[in-house]
Design an enzyme around this catalytic site. Structure first.
Site, PDB file in Angstrom:
ATOM      1  N   HIS A 321      15.924  -1.225   3.750  1.00  0.00           N
ATOM      2  CA  HIS A 321      15.780  -2.473   2.993  1.00  0.00           C
ATOM      3  C   HIS A 321      15.524  -3.611   3.962  1.00  0.00           C
ATOM      4  CE1 HIS A 321      16.498  -5.677   0.109  1.00  0.00           C
ATOM      5  NE2 HIS A 321      16.271  -4.759  -0.794  1.00  0.00           N
ATOM      6  N   ASP A 378      17.100   2.256  -5.268  1.00  0.00           N
ATOM      7  CA  ASP A 378      16.219   3.253  -5.881  1.00  0.00           C
ATOM      8  C   ASP A 378      16.593   4.688  -5.552  1.00  0.00           C
ATOM      9  OD1 ASP A 378      14.406   1.482  -7.200  1.00  0.00           O
ATOM     10  OD2 ASP A 378      13.665   0.901  -5.237  1.00  0.00           O
TER      11      ASP A 378
HETATM   12  N1  CMC Z   1      12.021   6.158   6.262  1.00  0.00           N
HETATM   13  C1  CMC Z   1      11.770   6.253   7.578  1.00  0.00           C
HETATM   14  N2  CMC Z   1      11.698   5.212   8.422  1.00  0.00           N
HETATM   15  C2  CMC Z   1      11.875   3.994   7.897  1.00  0.00           C
HETATM   16  C3  CMC Z   1      12.149   3.807   6.534  1.00  0.00           C
HETATM   17  C4  CMC Z   1      12.225   4.935   5.704  1.00  0.00           C
HETATM   18  N3  CMC Z   1      12.462   4.798   4.389  1.00  0.00           N
HETATM   19  N4  CMC Z   1      12.282   2.492   6.279  1.00  0.00           N
HETATM   20  C5  CMC Z   1      12.108   1.871   7.450  1.00  0.00           C
HETATM   21  N5  CMC Z   1      11.871   2.776   8.445  1.00  0.00           N
HETATM   22  C6  CMC Z   1      11.698   2.499   9.871  1.00  0.00           C
HETATM   23  C7  CMC Z   1      10.324   1.919  10.178  1.00  0.00           C
HETATM   24  O1  CMC Z   1       9.403   2.946  10.484  1.00  0.00           O
HETATM   25  C8  CMC Z   1      10.633   1.049  11.355  1.00  0.00           C
HETATM   26  O2  CMC Z   1      10.789   1.854  12.485  1.00  0.00           O
HETATM   27  P1  CMC Z   1      10.362   1.305  13.952  1.00  0.00           P
HETATM   28  O3  CMC Z   1      11.265   0.128  14.218  1.00  0.00           O
HETATM   29  O4  CMC Z   1      10.594   2.451  14.850  1.00  0.00           O
HETATM   30  O5  CMC Z   1       8.919   0.913  13.840  1.00  0.00           O
HETATM   31  C9  CMC Z   1      12.020   0.471  11.032  1.00  0.00           C
HETATM   32  O6  CMC Z   1      12.642   1.463  10.206  1.00  0.00           O
HETATM   33  C10 CMC Z   1      11.994  -0.861  10.297  1.00  0.00           C
HETATM   34  O7  CMC Z   1      11.209  -0.674   9.123  1.00  0.00           O
HETATM   35  P2  CMC Z   1      10.230  -1.753   8.521  1.00  0.00           P
HETATM   36  O8  CMC Z   1       9.152  -1.057   7.771  1.00  0.00           O
HETATM   37  O9  CMC Z   1       9.800  -2.705   9.606  1.00  0.00           O
HETATM   38  O10 CMC Z   1      11.203  -2.524   7.574  1.00  0.00           O
HETATM   39  P3  CMC Z   1      10.794  -3.496   6.407  1.00  0.00           P
HETATM   40  O11 CMC Z   1      11.913  -4.437   6.244  1.00  0.00           O
HETATM   41  O12 CMC Z   1       9.447  -4.066   6.637  1.00  0.00           O
HETATM   42  O13 CMC Z   1      10.663  -2.527   5.134  1.00  0.00           O
HETATM   43  C11 CMC Z   1      11.231  -1.207   3.270  1.00  0.00           C
HETATM   44  C12 CMC Z   1      11.656  -2.360   4.189  1.00  0.00           C
HETATM   45  C13 CMC Z   1      12.175  -1.144   2.095  1.00  0.00           C
HETATM   46  C14 CMC Z   1       9.808  -1.486   2.750  1.00  0.00           C
HETATM   47  C15 CMC Z   1      11.254   0.119   4.071  1.00  0.00           C
HETATM   48  O14 CMC Z   1      12.564   0.374   4.496  1.00  0.00           O
HETATM   49  C16 CMC Z   1      10.705   1.285   3.257  1.00  0.00           C
HETATM   50  O15 CMC Z   1       9.502   1.531   3.273  1.00  0.00           O
HETATM   51  N6  CMC Z   1      11.608   2.037   2.544  1.00  0.00           N
HETATM   52  C17 CMC Z   1      11.158   3.105   1.661  1.00  0.00           C
HETATM   53  C18 CMC Z   1      10.648   2.531   0.355  1.00  0.00           C
HETATM   54  C19 CMC Z   1      11.791   2.048  -0.532  1.00  0.00           C
HETATM   55  O16 CMC Z   1      12.777   2.740  -0.726  1.00  0.00           O
HETATM   56  N7  CMC Z   1      11.622   0.862  -1.122  1.00  0.00           N
HETATM   57  C20 CMC Z   1      12.595   0.281  -2.057  1.00  0.00           C
HETATM   58  C21 CMC Z   1      13.289  -0.909  -1.488  1.00  0.00           C
HETATM   59  S1  CMC Z   1      14.733  -1.407  -2.486  1.00  0.00           S
HETATM   60  C22 CMC Z   1      14.048  -1.890  -3.992  1.00  0.00           C
HETATM   61  C23 CMC Z   1      13.477  -3.247  -3.869  1.00  0.00           C
HETATM   62  O17 CMC Z   1      14.224  -4.238  -3.984  1.00  0.00           O
HETATM   63  O18 CMC Z   1      12.256  -3.370  -3.674  1.00  0.00           O
END
Ligand code: CMC
Length: 444
Positions: A321, A378
């Site tokens: 998140h 989720d």
């Molecule tokens: N699986 C594997 N690696 C992950 C995941 C995941 N679900 N989420 C983040 N990471 C890694 C990402 O690759 C990155 O690694 P590194 O620092 O080595 O490059 C690090 O963790 C930080 O991730 P980010 O993508 O920069 O984080 P963000 O804040 O931009 O993204 C997120 C947040 C929710 C989009 C992401 O965690 C994600 O894609 N999760 C899976 C999709 C999901 O479950 N979404 C629902 C969110 S809750 C409902 C809502 O309110 O929307």
């Protein structure tokens, strides 16, 4: 050019009235400017950079708005480090346990819990608007059966604006804002239920006004009156999704609304943003992922490995998140509810066992621990939605029905904020500098 930012005072108790306003000093290219600091009611602080470009010629760069507050808001407080979520000051754990969905909608939109009388009036005014305008129902027959329910919902909501031209002008009065709110709270669930029925070739069912709004939605969708355990499970899911401050879809509603486009199209745009698998579409993606892992012999170690491998293009859906860096309080509530709901309905779902094992393994793995990746709202919600009979591709519609009061609360708050501006971020251009146009004939 060097930039040094020193918040003069970022910790400690709220200063007494007589203290000078807090500022931050920023030095850009040898020139120092003082920028005001805005402090929220929970002592959160934001450096107000509104005048930064005028004073220094530079803008702030913050891809994904990871560190940018786009507005002040009094609707929802979220502390991602401590796993706190409060609607208008009320802890999510308490509202999810005790409130009705209409109560939460009223609270988010109008700022306080309604009295019994206010709530009765509010729900009655919603119920009298359940029916779609004449002719609107035919729209559902024109979508191919393969259309995703979120596409049906978003386009039908835009189409609905044609029936309410008096509510689509650019400067709605407070009464008109209220009329939009009541119309949406009444008719978006009707659209969602009717879209489902027509997609499945089923006749449309008129609403039952003697049922609660949540029970009525389930009735319009499935026909038979639902078990109270099912209604309560959906009530809680809707409340847990009701608002989450400036997330992608809410920010979209605000941004589109800030151009003074009407609420129909602003909320339809929010639906588009919500649909993505990184946001509300994650609930569908989680179940599809769990099903794939289950069909692959519950080989979750393989999928954990893939999630850690950046070249795989695979993410553990329902994990991580932007704001929660400890735990997502909604996920804790839903995980507990999974056992209760499935127990009450006498369902054993192997995907729940799989999800729990996946969580256990991920939370011991340094990849997830070091990046503070925890199950989000989720991860477990789909297990409950499956148990109560909601098809997987309708999950994001349920998220949308839950989030609707939040979107409306933010839209209203924005319209009523004195001097609100159209949303229009800046950029740092990285393309070619000026070059001379070469006519086509000379380009070879
Ligand atoms: N699986 C594997 N690696 C992950 C995941 C995941 N679900 N989420 C983040 N990471 C890694 C990402 O690759 C990155 O690694 P590194 O620092 O080595 O490059 C690090 O963790 C930080 O991730 P980010 O993508 O920069 O984080 P963000 O804040 O931009 O993204 C997120 C947040 C929710 C989009 C992401 O965690 C994600 O894609 N999760 C899976 C999709 C999901 O479950 N979404 C629902 C969110 S809750 C409902 C809502 O309110 O929307």
């Amino acid at each position: 050019m060097s930039a040094k930012l020193k918040p003069n005072q970022t910790q400690g108790p709220k200063p007494p009235e007589s203290d000078p306003p807090e500022t931050a000093k920023l030095t850009v290219g040898g020139r120092s400017v003082e920028l005001p600091i805005t402090t929220g009611s929970e002592q959160e602080k934001g450096i107000d950079v509104t005048r930064l470009r005028d004073l220094t010629g530079v803008v702030t760069l913050d891809p994904g708005f990871a560190n940018t507050a786009s507005c002040t808001s009094s609707i929802t407080f979220l502390d991602g480090e401590r796993g706190i979520l409060r609607y208008r000051g009320f802890p999510i754990e308490e509202v999810a346990e005790y409130a009705t969905h209409s109560e939460v909608a009223y609270l988010l939109i109008y700022g306080n819990l309604p009295t019994r009388r206010e709530l009765e009036q509010f729900t009655a005014r919603i119920a009298e608007r359940y029916n779609l305008p004449d002719g609107m129902e035919r729209i559902f027959d024109n979508f191919p059966r393969t259309t995703h329910p979120m596409a049906v919902l978003a386009s039908s909501l835009t189409a609905l604006s044609g029936y309410y031209r008096d509510l689509t002008h650019s400067s709605p009065t407070r009464e008109e804002i209220d009329a939009v709110i009541l119309t949406f709270l009444a008719q978006v669930p009707t659209i969602a239920a009717y879209g489902y029925r027509r997609r499945h070739g089923l006749p449309i069912l008129p609403p039952k006004r003697d049922l609660s709004p949540v029970a009525n939605y389930l009735y319009m969708m499935f026909g038979a009156q639902q078990d109270d355990a099912v209604v309560q499970a959906l009530r809680q899911i809707l409340i847990l999704h009701a608002d989450h401050e400036q997330n992608c879809s809410t920010s979209t509603v605000r941004l589109v609304g800030s151009s003074r486009a009407n609420a129909f199209v602003a909320v339809a745009s929010g639906l588009g943003a919500l649909w993505g698998p990184l946001h509300g579409g994650a609930n569908q993606a989680v179940i599809e992922m769990l099903e794939a892992i289950h069909q692959d012999g519950d080989n979750f170690a393989k999928y954990i490995g893939m999630a850690k491998d950046k070249t795989s293009g695979f993410r553990l859906m329902g994990f991580g998140h932007r704001v929660y860096k400890n735990f997502d309080p909604r996920s804790r509530i839903i995980k507990k509810a999974c056992d209760q709901v499935l127990g009450k309905l006498g369902i054993h779902d192997p995907l729940l066992d799989l999800a729990k094992r996946l969580e256990e393994v991920a939370l011991k793995d340094d990849y997830f621990v070091s990046r503070k990746l925890y199950p989000n709202v989720d991860f477990y919600s789909g297990i409950i939605l499956r148990a109560i009979g909601i098809p997987t591709d309708e999950f994001t519609v349920i998220f949308a029905l839950g989030r609707l009061p939040g979107w409306l609360a933010h839209w209203r708050e924005m319209l009523e904020s004195p001097g609100f501006k159209i949303g229009r971020p800046r950029q740092i251009y990285t393309g070619p500098t000026q070059r001379k146009y070469v006519p086509l004939a000379q380009r070879g």
